[in-house]
Design an enzyme around this catalytic site. Sequence first.
Site, PDB file in Angstrom:
ATOM      1  CG  ASN A 153      -2.283   0.630   0.893  1.00 42.70           C
ATOM      2  OD1 ASN A 153      -2.350   1.590   0.135  1.00 42.70           O
ATOM      3  ND2 ASN A 153      -3.344   0.118   1.488  1.00 42.70           N
ATOM      4  CG  HIS A 182      24.195   0.930  10.848  1.00 40.55           C
ATOM      5  ND1 HIS A 182      24.872   1.554   9.821  1.00 40.55           N
ATOM      6  CD2 HIS A 182      22.884   1.159  10.611  1.00 40.55           C
ATOM      7  CE1 HIS A 182      24.016   2.144   9.017  1.00 40.55           C
ATOM      8  NE2 HIS A 182      22.791   1.921   9.469  1.00 40.55           N
ATOM      9  CB  THR A 240      12.796  -7.231  17.390  1.00 35.89           C
ATOM     10  OG1 THR A 240      12.079  -8.013  18.349  1.00 35.89           O
ATOM     11  CG2 THR A 240      12.422  -5.761  17.543  1.00 35.89           C
ATOM     12  NE  ARG A 248       7.699  -9.474  24.222  1.00 39.68           N
ATOM     13  CZ  ARG A 248       9.000  -9.477  24.021  1.00 39.68           C
ATOM     14  NH1 ARG A 248       9.521 -10.225  23.092  1.00 39.68           N
ATOM     15  NH2 ARG A 248       9.785  -8.746  24.762  1.00 39.68           N
TER      16      ARG A 248
END
Length: 190
Positions: free
Chosen positions: A84, A114, A164, A179
């Site tokens: 979208n 990084h 993550t 979660r």
Amino acid sequence: MATEKQKMLRGDLYTAGDPELVSDAAAASVWLARYNTASAAPASERHAMLAEALGHVGDGATVRSPFHCDYGYNIYLEDGVFLNFGCIVLDVVSVRIGAGTQIGPGVQILTADHPRDPAIRAKMLEFGRPVVIGRNVWIGAGALILPGVTIGDDAIVGAGSVVTRDVAAGTTVMGIPARVATKDDPGSRT
């Protein structure tokens, strides 16, 4: 000796300011400007434009403008993928999105990473970790998919979530950090 582009594509430390990579990014910027101003063009024309720059574009894949990416050639969209408005894909390494996946507005998919060591980071080195998104996934508006994440088939990522870690197939995740949702979480009921 490997070029900076070869290092980037392998996921090794590389210098983003390398002339070849700067040239590739400039070419992508020119293509993006053309693509993003062609939002009223017929779907077939926009699909052909996607095929010019992306690594793979399956039948019926749709990317709404504005769209932003680093290079484009590391993005692989299977049949029926939908991105979208306002999606950003930092594709220093591969981003693979499975058939029928729907990605909401403002989603960011990031492969660029990084070094954690400040001495190495000070040398302006970076690296990439691939992102894989399975088939029939739904990613809600404004979600952020971090480097190295794999999202399994049929998963759902709630709007505004920061992913993550890997998401198992058929799982719904939400929140910051994302979660696994429980039946009592707002928005987890269908």
